[in-house]
Design an enzyme around this catalytic site. Structure first.
Site, PDB file in Angstrom:
ATOM      1  N   HIS A 191       0.788  -1.238   0.000  1.00  0.00           N
ATOM      2  CA  HIS A 191       0.000   0.000   0.000  1.00  0.00           C
ATOM      3  C   HIS A 191       0.815   1.281   0.000  1.00  0.00           C
ATOM      4  O   HIS A 191       0.276   2.355  -0.202  1.00  0.00           O
ATOM      5  CB  HIS A 191      -0.946   0.036   1.204  1.00  0.00           C
ATOM      6  CG  HIS A 191      -0.252   0.365   2.496  1.00  0.00           C
ATOM      7  ND1 HIS A 191       0.530  -0.532   3.165  1.00  0.00           N
ATOM      8  CD2 HIS A 191      -0.190   1.504   3.215  1.00  0.00           C
ATOM      9  CE1 HIS A 191       1.015   0.041   4.252  1.00  0.00           C
ATOM     10  NE2 HIS A 191       0.600   1.277   4.312  1.00  0.00           N
TER      11      HIS A 191
HETATM   12  N1  UDP Z   1      -4.497  -4.686   8.534  1.00  0.00           N
HETATM   13  C1  UDP Z   1      -5.807  -5.117   8.594  1.00  0.00           C
HETATM   14  N2  UDP Z   1      -6.401  -5.527   7.434  1.00  0.00           N
HETATM   15  C2  UDP Z   1      -5.759  -5.537   6.222  1.00  0.00           C
HETATM   16  C3  UDP Z   1      -4.401  -5.103   6.191  1.00  0.00           C
HETATM   17  C4  UDP Z   1      -3.809  -4.674   7.357  1.00  0.00           C
HETATM   18  O1  UDP Z   1      -6.413  -5.139   9.657  1.00  0.00           O
HETATM   19  O2  UDP Z   1      -6.354  -5.921   5.218  1.00  0.00           O
HETATM   20  C5  UDP Z   1      -3.868  -4.251   9.784  1.00  0.00           C
HETATM   21  C6  UDP Z   1      -2.600  -4.973  10.120  1.00  0.00           C
HETATM   22  O3  UDP Z   1      -2.874  -6.175  10.797  1.00  0.00           O
HETATM   23  C7  UDP Z   1      -1.875  -3.964  10.982  1.00  0.00           C
HETATM   24  C8  UDP Z   1      -2.301  -2.639  10.377  1.00  0.00           C
HETATM   25  O4  UDP Z   1      -3.480  -2.904   9.637  1.00  0.00           O
HETATM   26  O5  UDP Z   1      -2.320  -4.014  12.323  1.00  0.00           O
HETATM   27  C9  UDP Z   1      -1.237  -2.104   9.482  1.00  0.00           C
HETATM   28  O6  UDP Z   1      -1.729  -1.019   8.793  1.00  0.00           O
HETATM   29  P1  UDP Z   1      -1.183  -0.553   7.380  1.00  0.00           P
HETATM   30  O7  UDP Z   1      -0.466  -1.655   6.734  1.00  0.00           O
HETATM   31  O8  UDP Z   1      -2.343   0.064   6.652  1.00  0.00           O
HETATM   32  O9  UDP Z   1      -0.221   0.672   7.746  1.00  0.00           O
HETATM   33  P2  UDP Z   1       1.278   0.804   8.290  1.00  0.00           P
HETATM   34  O10 UDP Z   1       1.452  -0.169   9.414  1.00  0.00           O
HETATM   35  O11 UDP Z   1       2.201   0.562   7.148  1.00  0.00           O
HETATM   36  O12 UDP Z   1       1.367   2.206   8.780  1.00  0.00           O
END
Ligand code: UDP
Length: 369
Positions: A213
């Site tokens: 993403h």
């Molecule tokens: N997550 C979720 N569903 C999804 C993808 C990710 O619940 O389809 C959760 C994942 O388990 C984690 C969080 O979203 O707890 C991570 O968010 P994301 O990847 O959007 O952002 P980043 O961590 O890179 O800031």
């Protein structure tokens, strides 16, 4: 005595998850009360509402509808709305999480109104100033009064940038709190894994879970193509399951690549937290450009390949749980995925003991109440 008022500003998926841990502790406090502002950065039911429901959070007191547009446009509109809310609510502190535009907008609004800011997940650095997250987190750290860090390294970064040690509080990682509290109730039975088993023959321990993403991958056709091709090839070795972020889905659809990807790998809509945890926990390997998912892979002791040039969570690379696969070309990403299968790391415990949220609330209570 009236409780002191905290305004929490959140807006993106990982922030709902992180805030759920602290909000649960704040709800029990008689010294502090919390008003939650949702900026609307993520707004689909499966990118927002599902987390409030699953993680037992009350609906936000303020729901803005700010999403889309350029960074300046989005951050500017958030700044205007958040400032109005802060002027109305007059909180004793503003609580922000991570590194999104919602984090930065809330911090700018608060600091200019002389409201102290508490930053959860302070001190992380990728040292890549082309990434919007790095800019958001550096500026937020600079203006925050309380820097709540998840690990040793974050504190080291802050000290080297000149933050005074009395602002830095190493409390551990709130995502670890959430994993211990909610992730522990997830088993391999039923749920999304059960459905994938029936419909696609996906079996516990024998699939790759992937997420993509970040703008540096979705907005760069060369990198996105390298990732898509690598995952498609990897699906000949092992089933690949990809809950697809709306941004990535739109980009792939625009580039005419979605159908071919869907033919090779199991593409899903974004998942709720518990469904995601189930797929993480029972994966054979995880491939991701997410910060949170890298850590969750480690919480569940699943090898991880990070589809980026660098990571903020370097201790997981050092301990052998994670390997970096810069998505410059499909062949090298595929090799990293194949090499990562079955590779376990050392037993380390860098993220505290699951009481980060309690320690944050305790510190804020001590200093505000
Ligand atoms: N997550 C979720 N569903 C999804 C993808 C990710 O619940 O389809 C959760 C994942 O388990 C984690 C969080 O979203 O707890 C991570 O968010 P994301 O990847 O959007 O952002 P980043 O961590 O890179 O800031």
């Amino acid at each position: 005595m009236n409780p002191k008022k905290i305004v929490t500003v959140i807006g993106a998926r990982p922030q709902f998850i992180k805030a759920s841990a602290v909000s649960a502790v704040l709800a029990e406090s008689d010294q502090l009360c919390e008003i939650v502002v949702h900026t609307g950065q993520h707004f689909d039911a499966n990118m927002s509402d599902v987390f409030f429901a699953e993680l037992g959070m009350r609906p936000p007191a303020y729901q803005c509808a700010i999403h889309g547009g350029t960074h300046g446009d989005m951050t500017g509109r958030m700044l205007i709305d958040i400032e109005k809310i802060l002027l109305l609510e007059k909180p004793d502190a503003v609580l922000v999480y991570g590194d999104t535009n919602s984090t930065l907008a809330a911090s700018l609004a608060a600091v200019k109104l002389h409201i102290p800011i508490a930053h959860v997940e302070a001190g992380l650095r990728s040292f890549n100033m082309r990434s919007p997250e790095e800019i958001n987190r550096i500026l937020t750290d600079r203006v925050s009064r309380w820097l709540f860090t998840p690990n040793n390294e974050a504190g080291t970064h802050l000290l080297s940038e000149g933050a005074s040690s009395d602002r830095i509080h190493q409390v551990g990682d709130v995502m670890f709190d959430v994993a211990l509290r909610h992730g522990a109730r997830v088993t391999s039975d039923g749920g999304v894994l059960g459905r994938l088993r029936e419909e696609h023959g996906v079996r516990a321990g024998e699939y790759c879970l992937a997420t993509i993403h970040r703008a540096e991958n979705t907005d760069d056709p060369v990198r996105l193509t390298a990732i898509v091709e690598a995952l498609s090839h990897f699906s000949r070795d092992i089933k690949v399951v990809l809950p697809l972020h709306p941004r990535t889905r739109n980009t792939l659809a625009e580039q005419g690549k979605l159908q071919a990807l869907q033919n090779a790998v199991v593409v899903l809509a974004p998942l709720g937290y518990l469904a995601m945890v189930q797929l993480e926990k029972y994966a054979g390997i995880i491939a991701t450009d997410s910060g949170g998912v890298q850590k969750e892979a480690f919480f569940y002791r699943v090898p991880c390949v990070t589809l980026r040039d660098e990571t903020e969570w370097t201790e997981l690379v050092d301990a052998g749980w994670n390997r970096l696969a810069p998505p410059a070309d499909a062949t090298s990403v595929l090799q990293s995925l194949q090499a990562g299968l079955g590779r376990m790391g050392e037993d380390i415990a860098p993220y505290g003991s699951g009481d980060a949220a309690a320690r944050i609330v305790e510190r804020l209570s001590d200093e505000l109440a």
